[in-house]
Design an enzyme around this catalytic site. Structure first.
Site, PDB file in Angstrom:
ATOM      1  N   HIS A 149       9.285  86.947  22.697  1.00  0.00           N
ATOM      2  CA  HIS A 149       8.407  85.981  23.352  1.00  0.00           C
ATOM      3  C   HIS A 149       9.152  85.103  24.341  1.00  0.00           C
ATOM      4  O   HIS A 149       8.564  84.616  25.298  1.00  0.00           O
ATOM      5  CB  HIS A 149       7.634  85.177  22.307  1.00  0.00           C
ATOM      6  N   GLU A 396      -2.002  96.387  16.826  1.00  0.00           N
ATOM      7  CA  GLU A 396      -0.555  96.227  16.985  1.00  0.00           C
ATOM      8  C   GLU A 396       0.201  96.729  15.762  1.00  0.00           C
ATOM      9  O   GLU A 396       1.426  96.755  15.749  1.00  0.00           O
ATOM     10  CB  GLU A 396      -0.140  94.776  17.246  1.00  0.00           C
ATOM     11  N   ASN A 419       3.557  95.580  22.506  1.00  0.00           N
ATOM     12  CA  ASN A 419       4.854  94.999  22.115  1.00  0.00           C
ATOM     13  C   ASN A 419       5.058  95.134  20.610  1.00  0.00           C
ATOM     14  O   ASN A 419       6.108  95.558  20.131  1.00  0.00           O
ATOM     15  CB  ASN A 419       4.918  93.513  22.486  1.00  0.00           C
ATOM     16  N   ASP A 420       4.021  94.744  19.873  1.00  0.00           N
ATOM     17  CA  ASP A 420       4.130  94.831  18.423  1.00  0.00           C
ATOM     18  C   ASP A 420       3.883  96.244  17.924  1.00  0.00           C
ATOM     19  O   ASP A 420       4.499  96.676  16.953  1.00  0.00           O
ATOM     20  CB  ASP A 420       3.148  93.856  17.758  1.00  0.00           C
ATOM     21  N   ARG A 430      11.619  93.482  17.794  1.00  0.00           N
ATOM     22  CA  ARG A 430      11.604  93.363  19.264  1.00  0.00           C
ATOM     23  C   ARG A 430      12.486  92.227  19.768  1.00  0.00           C
ATOM     24  O   ARG A 430      12.797  92.156  20.958  1.00  0.00           O
ATOM     25  CB  ARG A 430      10.159  93.191  19.764  1.00  0.00           C
ATOM     26  N   CYS A 467      -2.742  94.827  26.488  1.00  0.00           N
ATOM     27  CA  CYS A 467      -2.262  93.519  26.935  1.00  0.00           C
ATOM     28  C   CYS A 467      -0.775  93.323  26.625  1.00  0.00           C
ATOM     29  O   CYS A 467      -0.230  92.247  26.842  1.00  0.00           O
ATOM     30  CB  CYS A 467      -3.093  92.399  26.324  1.00  0.00           C
TER      31      CYS A 467
HETATM   32  C1  PEP Z   1       1.699  92.484  21.869  1.00  0.00           C
HETATM   33  O1  PEP Z   1       2.151  92.500  20.722  1.00  0.00           O
HETATM   34  O2  PEP Z   1       1.779  93.456  22.639  1.00  0.00           O
HETATM   35  C2  PEP Z   1       1.037  91.278  22.387  1.00  0.00           C
HETATM   36  C3  PEP Z   1       0.430  91.283  23.557  1.00  0.00           C
HETATM   37  O3  PEP Z   1       1.109  90.142  21.632  1.00  0.00           O
HETATM   38  P1  PEP Z   1       2.436  89.248  21.571  1.00  0.00           P
HETATM   39  O4  PEP Z   1       3.395  89.763  22.609  1.00  0.00           O
HETATM   40  O5  PEP Z   1       2.055  87.850  21.810  1.00  0.00           O
HETATM   41  O6  PEP Z   1       2.915  89.491  20.172  1.00  0.00           O
HETATM   42 MG    MG Z   2       1.597  90.912  19.372  1.00  0.00          MG
END
Ligand code: PEP
Ligand code: MG
Length: 532
Positions: A149, A396, A419-420, A430, A467
């Protein structure tokens, strides 16, 4: 070195602020102080340290004494001492006199000179928020992965950053000149003039390219074969909405509401404050849909200690697998309902969609429905106006992707958090740079899950968006289009580049290459090449 300081002092012009002369005097005093020099000599004689090591060791001793000082002003003089020792080390290394720049932040403020970059062992996502007013022109951290993040917030600030360098904070010194090449993930320290010139040239090229792309702002993202693609924005704070509109976003695909909950010294935002924040985004987007994600705290976004019970979220064994996102919300139903109320109330001011992170079990989404029903009836009893709010979940966790058919009847839309999804599919933290090389979006398991979720959701007649960071990375645009994705959500700064890619794509041709991409790892690599 003392002579150099004296010379700098003598060379000050009449226009120089008087504070600068005083600062030079302080540095000169520190440079001649026995507590520094005599003691460093002692380390050399007694321990056989070399001069640089002796100075650094004595700096550590003195820095601790400064840290213990009660007077804040005196405590902050540690910075001056560090700058003086830094200057001594440069002198010992035979480096050229760094002039005024070596006087650190204070002198820079006076001279209005070099832009600053922050080099740190680690920066939390919450700290990054504090830097959004543009103090720094770039970031370098020892810790962190590309989709941590901290990196995400740096990207949303649209400034260069390199994370996970392991040793940068130890190797880079105050007043070094650094180039941060975020695209290549490289940091160049004290570059030669020719390298510096090359990068200045690239910087100018990038600015020109950006200006050229900004003309696409109001162009709709339609592929060569006429497929419309929705371009949405990821935002972290209400004030980001303006940038999203300016970048040409058709809505907000992900508002990470948890950033409202950070940096608050243990106080959660009350319903009213949350409502105002959500309303500000809704109003700021001027009729475009806003997807508000319920808090995703935990993992690398912990809340302060006093929130949610004494020490409850501290020292957890494995935060990424712990009390995170919807798990946390369902364990704090009072807070969750408060957030739901604030979001529903904001829907009276424009289109709002509600997004639930990290769903793993069907019963979690059923519980969300129960909470929502209760909140809706409370609001109805109070005759509070609300709009129509769609409910979506983030995919996710691989388990959720695999039971998607049983989740779909309970939701209006799906948003894939790659991402997750990658983190949990490949068992890669990550935020951990030591396994960053294993974080592979091209892994067949990841591609397979993505394709399956997009296909099944579309077949159910529901909308699906990506996303995660993959959506804003042009390396993946064609692959996602080939899978049937028609809704992308990303940092506003990435919209124009991805849009350009979409305008040049032919989804029918791309779809025909998808089969080979999904069948084996070798083919995946080959097809990835072919696609790009
Ligand atoms: C993700 O996990 O891809 C996501 C968009 O949420 P975050 O990056 O806030 O965990
Ligand atoms: Mg996420």
């Amino acid at each position: 070195m003392a002579e150099e300081l004296i010379r700098l002092r003598a060379d000050l012009t009449d226009e120089a602020p008087p504070e600068l002369g005083a600062l030079l005097d302080v540095h000169l005093m520190l440079a001649r102080d026995d507590a520094l020099c005599e003691s460093a000599l002692h380390w050399i004689q007694e321990r056989r340290y070399n001069a640089e090591w002796a100075l650094s060791a004595q700096l550590e001793v003195l820095a601790r004494q400064f840290d213990d000082m009660e007077d804040e002003y005196l405590r902050e003089r540690k910075v001056d001492l560090e700058q003086v020792v830094g200057r001594m080390l440069s002198t010992l290394a035979g480096q050229e006199s760094p002039g005024m720049a070596a006087m650190g932040q204070g002198a820079r403020d006076f001279a209005g000179a070099d832009p600053l970059v922050l080099v740190a062992a680690d920066i939390s996502p919450a700290d990054m928020l504090g830097f959004r007013d543009g103090v720094f022109k770039g970031f370098i951290t020892d810790i962190g992965g590309k989709t941590s993040h901290t990196a995400i917030v740096a990207r949303s600030m649209d400034i260069p950053a390199v994370v996970g360098t392991r040793e940068a904070s130890r190797l880079i010194r105050q007043d070094d000149c650094v180039i941060i090449d975020g695209d290549a993930g490289a940091v160049i320290v004290n570059p030669s003039p020719i390298v510096l010139e090359e990068y200045r040239f690239r910087q100018r090229q990038a600015e020109l390219e950006r200006a050229r792309l900004s003309r696409l702002r109001h162009t709709r993202a339609v592929t060569l074969d006429g497929q419309s693609v929705e371009m949405l924005a990821n935002i972290e704070l209400p004030q980001d909405a303006q940038g999203a509109v300016e970048a040409g976003a058709e809505g907000v695909g992900l508002f990470r509401s948890e950033f409202l909950f950070m940096n608050r010294g243990g106080q959660l935002p009350a319903e009213e404050e949350q409502f105002e924040a959500y309303k500000a985004v809704v109003m700021g987007m001027q009729g475009r849909p806003v997807t508000i994600r319920t808090v995703d705290v935990g993992a690398d976004k912990p809340l302060e200690r006093s929130l949610g019970g004494e020490g409850r979220h501290d020292h957890v064994l494995n935060p990424a697998l712990g009390m995170r996102a919807i798990r946390w919300s369902l364990s704090e139903p009072g807070m969750f309902r408060q957030q739901l109320r604030a979001i529903l109330r904001a829907s009276a001011h424009g289109p709002v969609r509600l997004l639930v992170p990290m769903v793993t079990h069907l019963w979690e989404i059923k519980q969300v429905h129960e909470c929502l029903a209760r909140v809706r009836s409370q609001l109805a009893d109070g005759q509070v106006a609300i709009g129509h709010v769609e409910l979506g979940i983030m995919i996710e966790v691989p388990a959720a992707a695999l039971i998607l058919p049983s989740l779909l009847p309970w939701v209006d839309f799906i948003s894939i958090g790659t991402n997750d999804l990658i983190q949990y599919t490949l068992a890669i933290d990550r935020a951990d740079e030591s396994v960053a090389h294993l974080y592979d979006p091209w892994h067949p398991a990841v591609l397979g899950l993505l394709e399956q979720v997009i296909r099944q959701t579309r077949a159910a007649g529901k909308s699906v968006c990506v996303c995660g960071e993959m959506a804003g990375d042009t390396l993946f645009t064609e692959t996602l289009l080939a899978m049937g994705l028609r809704s992308f959500s990303m940092h506003p700064a990435q919209i124009a580049t991805v849009k350009q890619r979409i305008l040049r794509a032919d989804t029918a041709r791309l779809a025909s290459t998808l089969g080979s991409l999904l069948t084996s790892e070798q083919l995946a690599a080959a097809s990835a090449q072919e696609l790009h």
